[in-house]
Structure formats: structure tokens, C-alpha cells
Design an enzyme around this catalytic site. Structure first.
Site, PDB file in Angstrom:
ATOM      1  CE  LYS A  84      34.722  49.837  43.055  1.00 50.24           C
ATOM      2  NZ  LYS A  84      34.539  50.469  41.763  1.00 50.24           N
ATOM      3  CB  SER A 124      41.270  41.987  39.733  1.00 52.55           C
ATOM      4  OG  SER A 124      42.261  42.984  39.807  1.00 52.55           O
ATOM      5  CB  THR A 126      44.897  42.569  41.884  1.00 53.70           C
ATOM      6  OG1 THR A 126      45.727  42.779  43.020  1.00 53.70           O
ATOM      7  CG2 THR A 126      43.722  41.703  42.280  1.00 53.70           C
ATOM      8  CE1 TYR A 148      38.705  43.440  44.894  1.00 52.58           C
ATOM      9  CE2 TYR A 148      40.855  43.924  43.924  1.00 52.58           C
ATOM     10  CZ  TYR A 148      39.491  43.721  43.783  1.00 52.58           C
ATOM     11  OH  TYR A 148      38.927  43.777  42.533  1.00 52.58           O
ATOM     12  CE  LYS A 152      37.533  40.673  42.770  1.00 54.62           C
ATOM     13  NZ  LYS A 152      36.119  40.475  42.520  1.00 54.62           N
ATOM     14  CE1 TYR A 176      35.981  41.787  34.359  1.00 57.13           C
ATOM     15  CE2 TYR A 176      35.538  43.200  36.249  1.00 57.13           C
ATOM     16  CZ  TYR A 176      35.139  42.208  35.377  1.00 57.13           C
ATOM     17  OH  TYR A 176      33.901  41.655  35.533  1.00 57.13           O
ATOM     18  CG  ASN A 198      40.506  53.180  41.649  1.00 57.96           C
ATOM     19  OD1 ASN A 198      39.441  52.807  42.109  1.00 57.96           O
ATOM     20  ND2 ASN A 198      41.602  52.462  41.770  1.00 57.96           N
ATOM     21  CG  LEU A 199      44.943  58.562  37.554  1.00 59.36           C
ATOM     22  CD1 LEU A 199      45.542  59.626  38.457  1.00 59.36           C
ATOM     23  CD2 LEU A 199      46.004  58.008  36.598  1.00 59.36           C
TER      24      LEU A 199
HETATM   25  P1  NAD Z   1      30.994  48.458  42.315  1.00 54.34           P
HETATM   26  O1  NAD Z   1      31.238  48.564  43.776  1.00 54.34           O
HETATM   27  O2  NAD Z   1      30.607  49.670  41.573  1.00 54.34           O
HETATM   28  O3  NAD Z   1      29.887  47.328  42.038  1.00 54.34           O
HETATM   29  C1  NAD Z   1      29.715  46.220  42.870  1.00 54.34           C
HETATM   30  C2  NAD Z   1      28.221  46.107  43.178  1.00 54.34           C
HETATM   31  O4  NAD Z   1      28.012  44.961  43.998  1.00 54.34           O
HETATM   32  C3  NAD Z   1      27.660  47.304  43.940  1.00 54.34           C
HETATM   33  O5  NAD Z   1      26.482  47.754  43.316  1.00 54.34           O
HETATM   34  C4  NAD Z   1      27.384  46.754  45.342  1.00 54.34           C
HETATM   35  O6  NAD Z   1      26.284  47.409  45.947  1.00 54.34           O
HETATM   36  C5  NAD Z   1      27.115  45.301  45.046  1.00 54.34           C
HETATM   37  N1  NAD Z   1      27.399  44.361  46.148  1.00 54.34           N
HETATM   38  C6  NAD Z   1      28.532  44.268  46.895  1.00 54.34           C
HETATM   39  N2  NAD Z   1      28.437  43.246  47.747  1.00 54.34           N
HETATM   40  C7  NAD Z   1      27.212  42.680  47.549  1.00 54.34           C
HETATM   41  C8  NAD Z   1      26.536  41.587  48.126  1.00 54.34           C
HETATM   42  N3  NAD Z   1      27.092  40.855  49.105  1.00 54.34           N
HETATM   43  N4  NAD Z   1      25.301  41.288  47.677  1.00 54.34           N
HETATM   44  C9  NAD Z   1      24.712  42.010  46.695  1.00 54.34           C
HETATM   45  N5  NAD Z   1      25.322  43.067  46.103  1.00 54.34           N
HETATM   46  C10 NAD Z   1      26.555  43.388  46.528  1.00 54.34           C
HETATM   47  O7  NAD Z   1      32.299  47.793  41.667  1.00 54.34           O
HETATM   48  P2  NAD Z   1      32.722  47.645  40.135  1.00 54.34           P
HETATM   49  O8  NAD Z   1      33.831  48.598  39.869  1.00 54.34           O
HETATM   50  O9  NAD Z   1      31.533  47.665  39.259  1.00 54.34           O
HETATM   51  O10 NAD Z   1      33.374  46.199  40.184  1.00 54.34           O
HETATM   52  C11 NAD Z   1      32.606  45.033  39.915  1.00 54.34           C
HETATM   53  C12 NAD Z   1      33.472  43.808  40.146  1.00 54.34           C
HETATM   54  O11 NAD Z   1      34.649  43.901  39.341  1.00 54.34           O
HETATM   55  C13 NAD Z   1      33.969  43.629  41.588  1.00 54.34           C
HETATM   56  O12 NAD Z   1      33.937  42.266  41.910  1.00 54.34           O
HETATM   57  C14 NAD Z   1      35.386  44.139  41.535  1.00 54.34           C
HETATM   58  O13 NAD Z   1      36.194  43.533  42.514  1.00 54.34           O
HETATM   59  C15 NAD Z   1      35.811  43.723  40.132  1.00 54.34           C
HETATM   60  N6  NAD Z   1      36.905  44.542  39.594  1.00 54.34           N
HETATM   61  C16 NAD Z   1      36.753  45.900  39.515  1.00 54.34           C
HETATM   62  C17 NAD Z   1      37.814  46.677  39.042  1.00 54.34           C
HETATM   63  C18 NAD Z   1      37.697  48.192  38.988  1.00 54.34           C
HETATM   64  O14 NAD Z   1      38.726  48.855  38.866  1.00 54.34           O
HETATM   65  N7  NAD Z   1      36.505  48.786  39.032  1.00 54.34           N
HETATM   66  C19 NAD Z   1      39.002  46.082  38.618  1.00 54.34           C
HETATM   67  C20 NAD Z   1      39.113  44.679  38.692  1.00 54.34           C
HETATM   68  C21 NAD Z   1      38.035  43.929  39.172  1.00 54.34           C
HETATM   69  N1  UFG Z   2      47.529  57.349  41.076  1.00 50.37           N
HETATM   70  C1  UFG Z   2      47.962  58.624  41.331  1.00 50.37           C
HETATM   71  N2  UFG Z   2      47.157  59.436  42.070  1.00 50.37           N
HETATM   72  C2  UFG Z   2      45.953  59.057  42.549  1.00 50.37           C
HETATM   73  C3  UFG Z   2      45.510  57.736  42.275  1.00 50.37           C
HETATM   74  C4  UFG Z   2      46.327  56.897  41.540  1.00 50.37           C
HETATM   75  O1  UFG Z   2      49.060  59.011  40.921  1.00 50.37           O
HETATM   76  O2  UFG Z   2      45.283  59.842  43.216  1.00 50.37           O
HETATM   77  C5  UFG Z   2      48.358  56.458  40.235  1.00 50.37           C
HETATM   78  C6  UFG Z   2      48.779  55.164  40.896  1.00 50.37           C
HETATM   79  O3  UFG Z   2      49.973  55.340  41.635  1.00 50.37           O
HETATM   80  C7  UFG Z   2      48.938  54.232  39.690  1.00 50.37           C
HETATM   81  C8  UFG Z   2      47.889  54.747  38.703  1.00 50.37           C
HETATM   82  O4  UFG Z   2      47.593  56.078  39.119  1.00 50.37           O
HETATM   83  O5  UFG Z   2      50.208  54.417  39.106  1.00 50.37           O
HETATM   84  C9  UFG Z   2      46.609  53.945  38.708  1.00 50.37           C
HETATM   85  O6  UFG Z   2      46.114  53.836  40.047  1.00 50.37           O
HETATM   86  P1  UFG Z   2      44.639  53.309  40.358  1.00 50.37           P
HETATM   87  O7  UFG Z   2      44.474  53.373  41.829  1.00 50.37           O
HETATM   88  O8  UFG Z   2      43.656  54.018  39.513  1.00 50.37           O
HETATM   89  O9  UFG Z   2      44.675  51.799  39.844  1.00 50.37           O
HETATM   90  P2  UFG Z   2      45.614  50.588  40.285  1.00 50.37           P
HETATM   91  O10 UFG Z   2      46.268  50.093  39.047  1.00 50.37           O
HETATM   92  O11 UFG Z   2      46.477  50.918  41.414  1.00 50.37           O
HETATM   93  O12 UFG Z   2      44.528  49.575  40.852  1.00 50.37           O
HETATM   94  C10 UFG Z   2      43.679  48.879  39.976  1.00 50.37           C
HETATM   95  C11 UFG Z   2      42.345  48.517  40.647  1.00 50.37           C
HETATM   96  C12 UFG Z   2      42.556  47.511  41.734  1.00 50.37           C
HETATM   97  C13 UFG Z   2      43.373  46.352  41.260  1.00 50.37           C
HETATM   98  C14 UFG Z   2      44.667  46.849  40.664  1.00 50.37           C
HETATM   99  C15 UFG Z   2      45.541  45.742  40.126  1.00 50.37           C
HETATM  100  O13 UFG Z   2      41.745  49.667  41.197  1.00 50.37           O
HETATM  101  O14 UFG Z   2      41.300  47.011  42.116  1.00 50.37           O
HETATM  102  O15 UFG Z   2      44.349  47.731  39.577  1.00 50.37           O
HETATM  103  O16 UFG Z   2      44.953  45.169  39.022  1.00 50.37           O
HETATM  104  F1  UFG Z   2      43.666  45.532  42.307  1.00 50.37           F
END
Ligand code: NAD
Ligand code: UFG
Length: 337
Positions: A84, A124, A126, A148, A152, A176, A198-199
Site C-alpha cells: 500500500k 481507495s 486514489t 499503487y 486498485k 477508503y 502518512n501524516l
Molecule cells: P496493512 O499493510 O496494515 O495490512 C495489509 C495486510 O496484508 C498485512 O498484514 C500484510 O502482512 C498482509 N499481506 C500483504 N500481502 C499479502 C499476501 N500476498 N498474502 C497474505 N497477506 C498479505 O494495510 P492496511 O492499512 O490495513 O490496508 C489494508 C488494505 O486497504 C490494503 O489493500 C490497502 O491498499 C487498502 N487501503 C489502505 C489505506 C490506508 O491508508 N491504510 C487507504 C486506502 C486503501
Molecule cells: N503530510 C505532511 N507531512 C507528512 C505526511 C503527510 O504534511 O509527513 C500531508 C500530505 O502532504 C497530505 C496530508 O498530510 O496533505 C495527508 O497525507 P497522507 O500521506 O497521510 O495521506 P494521502 O492523502 O497522501 O494518502 C492517502 C493514502 C494513500 C492513498 C491516498 C489517496 O495513504 O494510500 O490517500 O487516496 F493512495
């Protein structure tokens, strides 16, 4: 009813396990622990007060999946497993295409073999690419600006094709926005490897002294205070959205993309201030150059989730910060403590 949760030891997956068990579902987790620890599942068991069945396996491993489907009577699947990190995906795109796309192909193929045609997929915001207007509505054009995001987008398209080919499927594509926060117990939460991208985890690691100060990426955006605006959503609200989505796939047929966000935009400085209030700690910061590719504002129109799933976010930004702080202050080094 039994739900297979791929990536169930991860940040969103672990919180979703808790909410599903609370709602009366049986859960089976498959995770290869690439980005998580087994300890997470022990803590989930402590919260819910019963054992969680889990398999250590890669979702791309067809034989391992077949074994799981043979040994369990699975009714639906939530597919969280994947890589991710946006920046990393540009450095190692093949790994992203392989892990995210191949895992989904193998999973759907095995689901078809066992006649389990109900899936909730982690998409996402995204997938909206560079949007021309806000808030983002599910009917808007899609695009992607990094590998990435393309994984998706491709997976969404694959799943839409699957539904067109066989209308027995029921597919929820959950888009999300920005999940933050932690379970109220403070025992599970977000624990990124290395320096957070991430922030919120960055702010909370500054607060516990693991990092010296926050770099705010850009102070001249066209927003309320010049800093980037996002739609932060409490991970427990997000988990509850999955419970509602599982109910929907079990009771309906179709393929629906649904935003999971609050509809509210919050700036970087507003989030920092809310965190300072919750933690009673000053977060040192500097305004740094913009991060390439970051848009000014991203927030959801969350009406469809309410209409289709009967779900809406309930927890506000103060609660997101309080719960993040309880988790981070109790576990300054994450699951390594
Ligand atoms: P995470 O990395 O904490 O969780 C993903 C889990 O999947 C991990 O436990 C990892 O070990 C496991 N994994 C990865 N590849 C695997 C594989 N091939 N087989 C088995 N297990 C595997 O991530 P998260 O933040 O919990 O995100 C979960 C999902 O949501 C992801 O698909 C991510 O792209 C999506 N998503 C996350 C965010 C975010 O900001 N956290 C935002 C939008 C979408
Ligand atoms: N930011 C900072 N300082 C940091 C980290 C982030 O100022 O150290 C700012 C970024 O510029 C942005 C905001 O905080 O304005 C949020 O940034 P994040 O990295 O926390 O999140 P994003 O919105 O950039 O990314 C998230 C998910 C991605 C997804 C994207 C679009 O992490 O997986 O949203 O949906 F692709």
C-alpha cells in the site's frame, strides 16, 4: 456466517476482525505477516475474548487457499491483503502488480471453484486520480497517478468484468479515504515499518519522541490555511463499514463502488492541533516543500454508503486523535514493545 479476511493482521483488517466478531460473525484470517505481526491477532483475541482462526500463507498461493476453503465453510471474503505504499510502488512496480493483482486473481478463482461469490474489496480514493472537483462521488471519472493506484483501478475493473460475466457475484468495492485512529482499548493500532509516510503516524511518533519534528508538506495550497486537506476517518468506523458491506454482499447481488469517508475535510495543521489537544503535547513542525503529486483537497461524498449500506461515520477528529494517542503512548514502539 463465516468471513475469510485476507490481510486480517494488518491495520484495517485487525480492527475489522474485532467489529465482525462483535457483530456475531466467525472470522478466518489469512496473512503472510509481510507487514504485520502475529502478536496483533493475540491482541484481537484479547479484545473479543475468543480465539481467532488464522492461516499463515500468501494469498497468491493457490494450494494454501484451497486448503483454507476446504477446511472452513466460508460464506464471504474481505480482501485487504496487498502492498500500500504509494512512493514505494513507483520504485518497485512489479512487486506491487504481482502482490496486489495476482493475489486477487488467485483468490477470485478459488472462490469461484468453491462457489463463494461474495467479496468486499479494499479499494481507495486514489482511484479518482486527479479529480477536477470535490467532493468525490462514485460516478466521477477514474484514473491513477502511480502504480499503487493503478493496481486498485485494475482490480476494480477486473471485479466489474467478473460480475458482468456472472451476475451471481456480489462485489463491494470500498473506496477508503484516510483511515486513522485505533481501537479504544489502545491495544491495537497502526504500526508502520520504518519512517511513516502518512501524516497521523508521523505526528504520533513525534509525540512519543521517536521523530524530532513534523514536516508539513506545503503551506501554499488553495485551502483553509494553506496546508493539504483530507477526509480522515476513524478506523473503527471504517471497520463498521466492512461489517455493513459484508451484510450487503450476503443479501444482494451486484457490483457497487462505495466511498467510505466522513465527507469532512481537515487540514494538516488542523489535525496537528487536534492531536496536540488530545495528547496535551506540543508537536514541533516546519513548513517544508510540497510532496510531489499531492492534491490540495480530497474528501468524499458519503451519501451512497448511507443509502446502500446504511452506514455513516460517527466518530469525530478529536476521538480519532484521542484513540491514536492512547495506542501510541501505550505502545511507543508499536507491536515491538
Ligand atoms: P496493512 O499493510 O496494515 O495490512 C495489509 C495486510 O496484508 C498485512 O498484514 C500484510 O502482512 C498482509 N499481506 C500483504 N500481502 C499479502 C499476501 N500476498 N498474502 C497474505 N497477506 C498479505 O494495510 P492496511 O492499512 O490495513 O490496508 C489494508 C488494505 O486497504 C490494503 O489493500 C490497502 O491498499 C487498502 N487501503 C489502505 C489505506 C490506508 O491508508 N491504510 C487507504 C486506502 C486503501
Ligand atoms: N503530510 C505532511 N507531512 C507528512 C505526511 C503527510 O504534511 O509527513 C500531508 C500530505 O502532504 C497530505 C496530508 O498530510 O496533505 C495527508 O497525507 P497522507 O500521506 O497521510 O495521506 P494521502 O492523502 O497522501 O494518502 C492517502 C493514502 C494513500 C492513498 C491516498 C489517496 O495513504 O494510500 O490517500 O487516496 F493512495
Amino acid at each position: 456466517m463465516s468471513v475469510l479476511i485476507t490481510g486480517g493482521a494488518g491495520y484495517i483488517g485487525s480492527h475489522t476482525c474485532v467489529e465482525l466478531v462483535k457483530a456475531g460473525y466467525d472470522v478466518v484470517v489469512v496473512d503472510n505477516f509481510y507487514n504485520s505481526k502475529k502478536e496483533v491477532l493475540k491482541r484481537v483475541e484479547n479484545i473479543v475474548g475468543k480465539p481467532i482462526k488464522f492461516y499463515e500463507a500468501d494469498v497468491r498461493d493457490r494450494d494454501a487457499l484451497v486448503k483454507i476453503f476446504k477446511e472452513n465453510s466460508i460464506d464471504s471474503v474481505i480482501h485487504f491483503a496487498g502492498l500500500k505504499a504509494v512512493g514505494e510502488s513507483s520504485r518497485i512496480p512489479l512487486e506491487y502488480y504481482d502482490n496486489n493483482i495476482v493475489s486477487t486473481l488467485v483468490l477470485c478463482d478459488v472462490m469461484r471453484e468453491f462457489n463463494v461469490k461474495k467479496i468486499v474489496f479494499s479499494s481507495s480514493a486514489t482511484v479518482y486520480g486527479v479529480a477536477k472537483e470535490m467532493p468525490l462521488v462514485e460516478t466521477m471519472p477514474l484514473g491513477a497517478i502511480n502504480p499503487y493506484g493503478r493496481t486498485k483501478l485494475f482490480i476494480e475493473e477486473m471485479l466489474r468484468d467478473l460480475f458482468v460475466s456472472d451476475s451471481d457475484w456480489s462485489i463491494a468495492l470500498l473506496r477508503y479515504f484516510n483511515p486513522i485512529g485505533a481501537h479504544e482499548s489502545g491495544t491495537i493500532g497502526e504500526d508502520p515499518k520504518g519512517i511513516p509516510n502518512n501524516l497521523m503516524p508521523y505526528i504520533s511518533q513525534v509525540a512519543v519522541g521517536r521523530l524530532p519534528k513534523l514536516s508539513v508538506y506545503g503551506g501554499d495550497y488553495n485551502t483553509v490555511d494553506g496546508t493539504g486537506v483530507r477526509d480522515y476517518i476513524h478506523v473503527v468506523d471504517l471497520a463498521d463499514g466492512h461489517v455493513k458491506a459484508v451484510k450487503w454482499v450476503l443479501g444482494n447481488k451486484g457490483c457497487e463502488a462505495i466511498n467510505l469517508g466522513t465527507g469532512n475535510g481537515v487540514s494538516v495543521l488542523q489535525l496537528k492541533d487536534a492531536f496536540q489537544k488530545a495528547a496535551q503535547i506540543e508537536i514541533p513542525f516546519e513548513i517544508a516543500p510540497r510532496r510531489p503529486g499531492d492534491p490540495d483537497e480530497v474528501y468524499a461524498n458519503a451519501n451512497k454508503a448511507k443509502k446502500v449500506l446504511g452506514w455513516e461515520a460517527k466518530l469525530d477528529i478529536d476521538k480519532m486523535c484521542e484513540d491514536t494517542w492512547r495506542w501510541q503512548s501505550g505502545n511507543p514502539n508499536g507491536y515491538n514493545d
